[in-house]
Design a protein around this motif. Structure first.
Motif, PDB file in Angstrom:
ATOM      1  N   ALA A 113       0.839  -1.207   0.000  1.00  0.00           N
ATOM      2  CA  ALA A 113       0.000   0.000   0.000  1.00  0.00           C
ATOM      3  C   ALA A 113       0.875   1.259   0.000  1.00  0.00           C
ATOM      4  CB  ALA A 113      -0.918  -0.020   1.213  1.00  0.00           C
ATOM      5  N   LYS A 114       2.072   1.153   0.570  1.00  0.00           N
ATOM      6  CA  LYS A 114       2.993   2.298   0.552  1.00  0.00           C
ATOM      7  C   LYS A 114       3.568   2.500  -0.845  1.00  0.00           C
ATOM      8  CE  LYS A 114       3.726   2.010   5.437  1.00  0.00           C
ATOM      9  NZ  LYS A 114       4.587   1.733   6.578  1.00  0.00           N
ATOM     10  N   CYS A 115       3.807   1.411  -1.542  1.00  0.00           N
ATOM     11  CA  CYS A 115       4.250   1.527  -2.944  1.00  0.00           C
ATOM     12  C   CYS A 115       3.177   2.211  -3.788  1.00  0.00           C
ATOM     13  CB  CYS A 115       4.547   0.148  -3.537  1.00  0.00           C
ATOM     14  SG  CYS A 115       6.009  -0.648  -2.876  1.00  0.00           S
ATOM     15  N   VAL A 116       1.915   1.938  -3.473  1.00  0.00           N
ATOM     16  CA  VAL A 116       0.814   2.566  -4.221  1.00  0.00           C
ATOM     17  C   VAL A 116       0.868   4.083  -4.048  1.00  0.00           C
ATOM     18  CG1 VAL A 116      -1.714   2.819  -4.359  1.00  0.00           C
ATOM     19  CG2 VAL A 116      -0.686   0.533  -4.159  1.00  0.00           C
ATOM     20  N   THR A 117       1.097   4.525  -2.802  1.00  0.00           N
ATOM     21  CA  THR A 117       1.180   5.967  -2.548  1.00  0.00           C
ATOM     22  C   THR A 117       2.345   6.590  -3.306  1.00  0.00           C
ATOM     23  OG1 THR A 117       0.214   5.609  -0.383  1.00  0.00           O
ATOM     24  CG2 THR A 117       1.330   7.712  -0.718  1.00  0.00           C
ATOM     25  N   CYS A 118       3.468   5.891  -3.326  1.00  0.00           N
ATOM     26  CA  CYS A 118       4.627   6.383  -4.075  1.00  0.00           C
ATOM     27  C   CYS A 118       4.294   6.466  -5.565  1.00  0.00           C
ATOM     28  CB  CYS A 118       5.824   5.461  -3.841  1.00  0.00           C
ATOM     29  SG  CYS A 118       7.273   5.860  -4.827  1.00  0.00           S
ATOM     30  N   ALA A 119       3.685   5.401  -6.100  1.00  0.00           N
ATOM     31  CA  ALA A 119       3.357   5.361  -7.534  1.00  0.00           C
ATOM     32  C   ALA A 119       2.381   6.477  -7.900  1.00  0.00           C
ATOM     33  CB  ALA A 119       2.754   4.003  -7.887  1.00  0.00           C
ATOM     34  N   GLN A 120       1.479   6.753  -6.950  1.00  0.00           N
ATOM     35  CA  GLN A 120       0.460   7.757  -7.204  1.00  0.00           C
ATOM     36  C   GLN A 120       1.055   9.163  -7.312  1.00  0.00           C
ATOM     37  OE1 GLN A 120      -2.307   8.598  -4.242  1.00  0.00           O
ATOM     38  NE2 GLN A 120      -3.557   9.579  -5.831  1.00  0.00           N
ATOM     39  N   ALA A 121       2.259   9.329  -6.784  1.00  0.00           N
ATOM     40  CA  ALA A 121       2.937  10.624  -6.872  1.00  0.00           C
ATOM     41  C   ALA A 121       3.451  10.894  -8.279  1.00  0.00           C
ATOM     42  CB  ALA A 121       4.086  10.680  -5.857  1.00  0.00           C
ATOM     43  N   ILE A 122       3.439   9.884  -9.124  1.00  0.00           N
ATOM     44  CA  ILE A 122       3.817  10.089 -10.527  1.00  0.00           C
ATOM     45  C   ILE A 122       2.582  10.623 -11.257  1.00  0.00           C
ATOM     46  CG2 ILE A 122       4.564   8.957 -12.664  1.00  0.00           C
ATOM     47  CD1 ILE A 122       5.917   6.835 -10.863  1.00  0.00           C
ATOM     48  N   PRO A 123       2.701  11.804 -11.864  1.00  0.00           N
ATOM     49  CA  PRO A 123       1.515  12.421 -12.472  1.00  0.00           C
ATOM     50  C   PRO A 123       0.830  11.490 -13.467  1.00  0.00           C
ATOM     51  CG  PRO A 123       3.375  13.951 -12.470  1.00  0.00           C
ATOM     52  CD  PRO A 123       3.905  12.630 -11.988  1.00  0.00           C
ATOM     53  N   GLY A 124      -0.469  11.323 -13.289  1.00  0.00           N
ATOM     54  CA  GLY A 124      -1.276  10.541 -14.231  1.00  0.00           C
ATOM     55  C   GLY A 124      -1.000   9.050 -14.223  1.00  0.00           C
ATOM     56  N   ALA A 125      -0.422   8.547 -13.136  1.00  0.00           N
ATOM     57  CA  ALA A 125      -0.056   7.124 -13.129  1.00  0.00           C
ATOM     58  C   ALA A 125      -1.286   6.231 -13.120  1.00  0.00           C
ATOM     59  CB  ALA A 125       0.813   6.823 -11.913  1.00  0.00           C
ATOM     60  N   GLU A 126      -1.219   5.159 -13.926  1.00  0.00           N
ATOM     61  CA  GLU A 126      -2.241   4.117 -13.854  1.00  0.00           C
ATOM     62  C   GLU A 126      -1.588   2.920 -13.168  1.00  0.00           C
ATOM     63  OE1 GLU A 126      -4.555   2.996 -17.541  1.00  0.00           O
ATOM     64  OE2 GLU A 126      -3.702   1.055 -16.967  1.00  0.00           O
ATOM     65  N   ILE A 127      -2.195   2.469 -12.053  1.00  0.00           N
ATOM     66  CA  ILE A 127      -1.502   1.527 -11.176  1.00  0.00           C
ATOM     67  C   ILE A 127      -2.082   0.113 -11.260  1.00  0.00           C
ATOM     68  CG2 ILE A 127      -0.877   1.036  -8.767  1.00  0.00           C
ATOM     69  CD1 ILE A 127      -1.056   4.102  -8.280  1.00  0.00           C
ATOM     70  N   THR A 128      -1.202  -0.846 -11.476  1.00  0.00           N
ATOM     71  CA  THR A 128      -1.574  -2.262 -11.480  1.00  0.00           C
ATOM     72  C   THR A 128      -0.756  -2.971 -10.406  1.00  0.00           C
ATOM     73  OG1 THR A 128      -1.945  -2.202 -13.860  1.00  0.00           O
ATOM     74  CG2 THR A 128      -1.630  -4.370 -12.879  1.00  0.00           C
ATOM     75  N   ILE A 129      -1.402  -3.891  -9.675  1.00  0.00           N
ATOM     76  CA  ILE A 129      -0.667  -4.689  -8.693  1.00  0.00           C
ATOM     77  C   ILE A 129      -0.622  -6.132  -9.167  1.00  0.00           C
ATOM     78  CG2 ILE A 129      -0.661  -5.577  -6.320  1.00  0.00           C
ATOM     79  CD1 ILE A 129      -1.876  -3.013  -5.374  1.00  0.00           C
ATOM     80  N   ALA A 130       0.559  -6.734  -9.160  1.00  0.00           N
ATOM     81  CA  ALA A 130       0.692  -8.144  -9.530  1.00  0.00           C
ATOM     82  C   ALA A 130       0.853  -8.980  -8.268  1.00  0.00           C
ATOM     83  CB  ALA A 130       1.903  -8.334 -10.441  1.00  0.00           C
ATOM     84  N   VAL A 131       0.018 -10.007  -8.123  1.00  0.00           N
ATOM     85  CA  VAL A 131       0.094 -10.892  -6.961  1.00  0.00           C
ATOM     86  C   VAL A 131       0.550 -12.269  -7.433  1.00  0.00           C
ATOM     87  CG1 VAL A 131      -1.165 -11.947  -5.043  1.00  0.00           C
ATOM     88  CG2 VAL A 131      -1.794  -9.641  -5.827  1.00  0.00           C
ATOM     89  N   CYS A 132       1.782 -12.637  -7.114  1.00  0.00           N
ATOM     90  CA  CYS A 132       2.274 -13.979  -7.425  1.00  0.00           C
ATOM     91  C   CYS A 132       1.997 -14.857  -6.216  1.00  0.00           C
ATOM     92  CB  CYS A 132       3.777 -13.963  -7.695  1.00  0.00           C
ATOM     93  SG  CYS A 132       4.249 -13.056  -9.170  1.00  0.00           S
ATOM     94  N   ALA A 133       1.289 -15.965  -6.416  1.00  0.00           N
ATOM     95  CA  ALA A 133       0.966 -16.847  -5.300  1.00  0.00           C
ATOM     96  C   ALA A 133       0.530 -18.191  -5.864  1.00  0.00           C
ATOM     97  CB  ALA A 133      -0.163 -16.245  -4.457  1.00  0.00           C
ATOM     98  N   SER A 134       0.393 -19.186  -4.988  1.00  0.00           N
ATOM     99  CA  SER A 134      -0.163 -20.447  -5.477  1.00  0.00           C
ATOM    100  C   SER A 134      -1.681 -20.286  -5.607  1.00  0.00           C
ATOM    101  CB  SER A 134       0.215 -21.602  -4.553  1.00  0.00           C
ATOM    102  OG  SER A 134      -0.059 -21.283  -3.218  1.00  0.00           O
TER     103      SER A 134
END
Ligand SMILES: Cc1cc2nc3c(=O)[nH]c(=O)nc-3n(C[C@H](O)[C@H](O)[C@H](O)COP(=O)(O)OP(=O)(O)OC[C@H]3O[C@@H](n4cnc5c(N)ncnc54)[C@H](O)[C@@H]3O)c2cc1C
Ligand SMILES: Nc1ncnc2c1ncn2[C@@H]1O[C@H](COP(=O)(O)O)[C@@H](O)[C@H]1O
Lengths: 250, 313
Positions: free
Chosen positions: B20-41
């Motif tokens: 969630a902290k990475c999301v806040t950082c990414a959001q500081a990039i103007p106009g960023a579109e954010i995707t989260i990748a979840v690697c799991a079984s």
């Protein structure tokens, strides 16, 4: 020959108080004490211990750096490395290119183990070992606090946020060191004399076919924000009152 | 436009707040579109949590039995395989992110920017070097893919309230079997987590023994604090390694940090620069910890700790 490759980076000694140049162009390094990166000393110590247990026959230390990095290589030879390789570059080389140089050296030296520090304490990048393992397509065991070699496998305990994690990796592999892996030995004077006779080879970076790029440009260096001067209290009771006033304890 | 891919950190059931902290950082990039990748079984539970984070557009489930443990050598080729459309690939500056992100960067033949503490533009960032004794502004060429780790102490966690779409991604990457998970030491305490706690009490070499560390635990329980330690205390076996605070331990940003019997070496201070209020207790009035302390108390910790307990009541 069962060989271990160890990375040695020359960095500003960890005891030096770092000062940023007034014009913001960098950090003051002129006339400042330089040393082997502490994590690399630990890497070398681990290699020496593996060799002392009969698990390796030769230790080669490798650095990519300016000619005066020879000093640190001589110290490494005095500690117990058998050979040293200096890949000369006067300009700083980014971790990805350091990894590419190491890959070239690996092709020639065919080590069964490469031990690097987890991070260089100047740029604090913490990247090179992981990048090398990716390019080499081999296992990585980063932040190691224990390494056990058994045949063509290694069991490595890693310091992770949750505690300690153990991995088993096939060799060859890249291991990066954490602080608690070992305590490096002191160099003894007779060893310094003996080290002068050990081979130290110098190569030009270009001769390895790696063309370093500057992908990340440093625009400006600043000192960190200073904290405001605090207050002193006289007793535990006064301290608790101050914390209560700030709403930090109920 | 910037498209940011964030590599989720989780334990199979719970999304780590570092994501969630990475999301806040990414959001500081103007106009960023954010995707989260979840690697799991089985990524469903974690993906559902990721989808709730505000400002996240999409969550990708990358499911594979080999993803049961987040091994860098296994995760990196899968992320590299889906990275093409993204301008930025971010992960947290935790041991998970530090392990996997450079491996991803190398597979993409790109540099990594470690420990982003501030975003100035899509290509310009600030990060600490020399154990935080200098802050450098770095820049990459426009159009270069930016792989980076995010210094979690510099960003608040993104709030919940979002509703991103969740999709299964099919990834074709060859996964190695040369690296095998054996075990991880059990997280044993029901105390507040060091990395997210609002209050932290740390002890140093001066505590003198593991038994004496119990004094800290008792005090910490009284004020709902997590316990931390200096490297010297961990090296001496007074506290486990996951409690180490500093350059090579955890970087934390609690509201209150109380350093007891810690001298204040730069490597330790690196870990607490963002603490709101720092309290130092040390018998040596000249100890460097007092240079950064907001409130200082000179004295013997063995006398002061019981007095603190009493005064807190
Ligand atoms: C590459 C590298 C990375 C490092 N990373 C870290 C890191 O991540 N975290 C970290 O903490 N360190 C780190 N260190 C180590 C760091 O340099 C210091 O050695 C360490 O922080 C010292 O721990 P300390 O303050 O507990 O011990 P000391 O420096 O020995 O300090 C003990 C303090 O306790 C005080 N004291 C003694 N008795 C009492 C008493 N009865 N009551 C009150 N006060 C008392 C003393 O006055 C003294 O100030 C690193 C070092 C290197 C080289
Ligand atoms: N120029 C270099 N020469 C030799 N080894 C290096 C160099 N740069 C990095 N390394 C190795 O890679 C480790 C991690 O460095 P870094 O990724 O820069 O933090 C160091 O501890 C060294 O073992």
């Amino acid at each position: 020959m069962k060989r271990i490759l160890v990375g040695i980076k020359r960095v500003v000694d960890y005891n030096v108080r770092i000062r940023v140049k007034p014009d913001g162009s960098g950090v003051v390094t002129d006339g400042v004490k330089m040393s082997i990166n502490p994590f690399d000393e630990i890497a070398l110590e681990e290699a020496i211990r593996i060799k002392e247990r009969g698990g390796a026959e030769e230790i080669v230390v490798v650095t990519i750096g300016a000619p005066d990095t020879q000093q640190q290589l001589r110290t490494a030879l005095a500690m117990g490395a058998d050979r040293a390789l200096l890949v000369e570059s006067t300009a700083p080389v980014e971790p990805l290119d350091v990894a590419k140089v190491f890959l070239k050296v690996i092709e020639k030296e065919q080590p069964f183990l490469v031990i690097l520090g987890k991070q260089a304490i100047d740029d604090d990048n913490n990247q090179t070992g992981q990048m090398l393992a990716a390019l080499w397509n081999r296992p990585q065991a980063t932040f190691a606090s224990k390494v056990e070699i058994a045949g063509d496998k290694a069991s490595v305990t890693r310091e992770v946020d949750a505690g300690l994690e153990t991995l088993e990796v096939d060799l060859p592999a890249v291991v990066t060191t954490d602080l608690r892996l070992n305590e490096p030995r002191y160099v003894k004077l007779p060893d310094i004399m003996k080290a002068k006779k050990k081979p130290l080879e110098t190569l030009a970076l270009a001769s390895l076919g790696v063309e370093p790029k500057q992908r990340v440009k440093a625009v400006k260096f600043e000192p960190p924000a200073q904290r405001q001067k605090g207050v002193m209290v006289k007793s535990a009771q006064e301290l608790v009152e101050a914390l209560k006033k700030k709403g930090l304890v109920a | 436009m910037s498209k940011v891919l964030i590599v989720a950190e989780h334990d199979g059931a719970h999304l780590n707040s570092s994501t969630a902290k990475c999301v806040t950082c990414a959001q500081a990039i103007p106009g960023a579109e954010i995707t989260i990748a979840v690697c799991a079984s089985d990524a469903s539970a974690v993906a559902a949590q990721a989808a709730k984070l505000q400002h996240v557009a999409k969550v990708l489930k990358i499911e594979n039995a080999a993803n049961a443990h987040l091994l860098a050598a296994v995760i990196a080729p899968q992320i590299a395989a889906i990275a093409a459309p993204y301008s930025h690939v971010f992960g947290p500056s935790t041991t998970f992110g530090k392990d996997v992100m450079p491996r991803i960067a190398a597979l993409l033949d790109t540099a990594q920017i470690s420990d982003i503490m501030a975003v100035e533009s899509a290509t310009r960032f600030r990060r600490p070097i020399y154990a935080g004794n200098s802050i450098v502004t770095v820049e990459v060429d426009a159009g270069a893919k930016v792989v980076a780790t995010v210094r979690t102490a510099s960003f608040e966690a993104a709030a919940e309230g979002g509703s991103a779409s969740v999709e299964a991604a099919s990834v074709s990457a060859e996964l190695p079997s040369h690296t095998r998970f054996v075990s991880v030491s059990e997280a044993k305490s029901d105390r507040p987590d060091l990395q997210t706690a609002k209050r932290v009490i740390s002890g140093g070499r001066a505590l003198g023994s593991a038994e004496n560390f119990n004094l800290l635990y008792k005090l910490a329980d009284k004020i709902g604090a997590a316990v931390g330690a200096s490297r010297a205390a961990v090296d001496a076996g007074y506290a486990p390694n996951d409690l180490q605070v500093g350059q090579t331990g955890k970087i934390i940003a609690p509201e209150l940090y109380i350093a007891i019997g810690i001298s204040g070496a730069i490597q330790h201070l690196t870990g607490i620069k963002d603490a709101r209020t720092i309290v130092a207790i040390n018998k040596d009035g000249e100890a460097p910890i007092f240079e950064v302390a907001d409130i200082g108390l000179v004295g013997d910790l063995f006398k002061i700790i019981p007095e603190l307990e009493q005064s807190i009541g």
